[in-house]
Motif scaffolding. Sequence first.
Motif, PDB file in Angstrom:
ATOM      1  N   TRP A  75       0.779  -1.403   0.090  1.00  0.00           N
ATOM      2  CA  TRP A  75       0.007   0.039  -0.030  1.00  0.00           C
ATOM      3  C   TRP A  75       0.957   1.087  -0.046  1.00  0.00           C
ATOM      4  O   TRP A  75       2.175   1.238   0.490  1.00  0.00           O
ATOM      5  N   CYS A  76       0.460   2.265  -0.328  1.00  0.00           N
ATOM      6  CA  CYS A  76       1.228   3.735  -0.694  1.00  0.00           C
ATOM      7  C   CYS A  76       0.361   4.786  -0.146  1.00  0.00           C
ATOM      8  O   CYS A  76      -0.970   4.416   0.076  1.00  0.00           O
ATOM      9  N   VAL A  77       0.991   5.691   0.379  1.00  0.00           N
ATOM     10  CA  VAL A  77       0.229   6.991   0.652  1.00  0.00           C
ATOM     11  C   VAL A  77      -0.372   7.768  -0.806  1.00  0.00           C
ATOM     12  O   VAL A  77       0.816   7.875  -1.582  1.00  0.00           O
ATOM     13  N   GLY A  78      -1.254   8.156  -0.639  1.00  0.00           N
ATOM     14  CA  GLY A  78      -1.842   8.950  -1.945  1.00  0.00           C
ATOM     15  C   GLY A  78      -2.638  10.393  -1.363  1.00  0.00           C
ATOM     16  O   GLY A  78      -2.857  10.421  -0.337  1.00  0.00           O
ATOM     17  N   GLN A  79      -2.719  11.313  -2.079  1.00  0.00           N
ATOM     18  CA  GLN A  79      -3.463  12.361  -2.007  1.00  0.00           C
ATOM     19  C   GLN A  79      -4.546  12.499  -3.101  1.00  0.00           C
ATOM     20  O   GLN A  79      -4.220  12.715  -4.232  1.00  0.00           O
ATOM     21  N   LEU A  80      -5.652  12.867  -2.774  1.00  0.00           N
ATOM     22  CA  LEU A  80      -6.876  13.289  -3.708  1.00  0.00           C
ATOM     23  C   LEU A  80      -6.336  14.483  -4.390  1.00  0.00           C
ATOM     24  O   LEU A  80      -5.753  15.366  -3.718  1.00  0.00           O
ATOM     25  N   ASN A  81      -6.657  14.434  -5.609  1.00  0.00           N
ATOM     26  CA  ASN A  81      -6.155  15.704  -6.440  1.00  0.00           C
ATOM     27  C   ASN A  81      -7.349  15.924  -7.385  1.00  0.00           C
ATOM     28  O   ASN A  81      -7.606  15.109  -8.406  1.00  0.00           O
ATOM     29  N   ALA A  82      -7.760  17.068  -7.635  1.00  0.00           N
ATOM     30  CA  ALA A  82      -8.832  17.765  -8.655  1.00  0.00           C
ATOM     31  C   ALA A  82      -7.980  18.013  -9.853  1.00  0.00           C
ATOM     32  O   ALA A  82      -7.518  19.007 -10.385  1.00  0.00           O
ATOM     33  N   ASP A  83      -7.789  16.733 -10.748  1.00  0.00           N
ATOM     34  CA  ASP A  83      -7.266  16.763 -11.834  1.00  0.00           C
ATOM     35  C   ASP A  83      -7.687  15.724 -12.678  1.00  0.00           C
ATOM     36  O   ASP A  83      -7.706  14.416 -12.353  1.00  0.00           O
ATOM     37  N   ARG A  84      -8.249  15.957 -14.026  1.00  0.00           N
ATOM     38  CA  ARG A  84      -8.719  14.985 -14.811  1.00  0.00           C
ATOM     39  C   ARG A  84      -7.626  13.931 -15.041  1.00  0.00           C
ATOM     40  O   ARG A  84      -7.935  12.743 -15.327  1.00  0.00           O
ATOM     41  N   ALA A  85      -6.516  14.057 -15.252  1.00  0.00           N
ATOM     42  CA  ALA A  85      -5.329  13.245 -15.705  1.00  0.00           C
ATOM     43  C   ALA A  85      -4.672  12.332 -14.479  1.00  0.00           C
ATOM     44  O   ALA A  85      -4.204  11.355 -14.728  1.00  0.00           O
ATOM     45  N   LYS A  86      -4.965  13.079 -13.398  1.00  0.00           N
ATOM     46  CA  LYS A  86      -4.045  12.427 -12.113  1.00  0.00           C
ATOM     47  C   LYS A  86      -5.122  12.765 -11.038  1.00  0.00           C
ATOM     48  O   LYS A  86      -4.799  13.548 -10.038  1.00  0.00           O
ATOM     49  N   PRO A  87      -5.887  11.983 -10.818  1.00  0.00           N
ATOM     50  CA  PRO A  87      -7.007  12.214  -9.554  1.00  0.00           C
ATOM     51  C   PRO A  87      -6.173  11.728  -8.222  1.00  0.00           C
ATOM     52  O   PRO A  87      -6.896  12.179  -7.295  1.00  0.00           O
ATOM     53  N   LEU A  88      -5.211  11.129  -8.237  1.00  0.00           N
ATOM     54  CA  LEU A  88      -4.567  10.639  -7.056  1.00  0.00           C
ATOM     55  C   LEU A  88      -3.002  11.044  -7.315  1.00  0.00           C
ATOM     56  O   LEU A  88      -2.447  10.619  -8.310  1.00  0.00           O
TER      57      LEU A  88
END
Length: 122
Positions: A75-88
Motif C-alpha cells: 500500500w502507498c500513501v496518496g493525496q486526492l487531486n482535482a485533476d482529470r489526468a491525475k486524480p491521485l
Amino acid sequence: MITNKHPNMMDPPVGKSVVGTSTEPLNELEKRVISPLDEDKVSDLSEYLFTLNNRHIGPIAGAYVAVCIVEGKEWCVGQLNADRAKPLILFEDKIFNTPEGAQIEAGRLKEERGESVPCRNH
C-alpha cells in the motif's frame, strides 16, 4: 485570455469552470495504478474531487489516503487531486506492507503539513 493559476495545468476554456488537466507526466507508480483504470470512471472521479475541492483544481489539502498498489501485499500513501489526468498523487517513497502502515503515514503527513479536511465554504 484567462490563464491558469497553476503553472503545470492546461488552461481551461474561456468562461468555463472545468476540471483541469495536468501537463506533468504520471510518475511510475501512478502509471502502474491509474493507467489501467477505465478513463470514463477516472474522469467522473475527477469531477467529484473538483466539487469537493470547492471547484478548484489541484491537490486537496488534508485528503490523504492509503492506496493498494499490489493486491494484499503493498500500500502507498496518496493525496486526492482535482485533476482529470491525475486524480491521485501517489508518493513513491511512502510504500508499506500493511494498509495500517499507509494509513498511519497518511495521518502523520496531514498533521505535519497542518492540513485539515477539505474546506467547502470558501
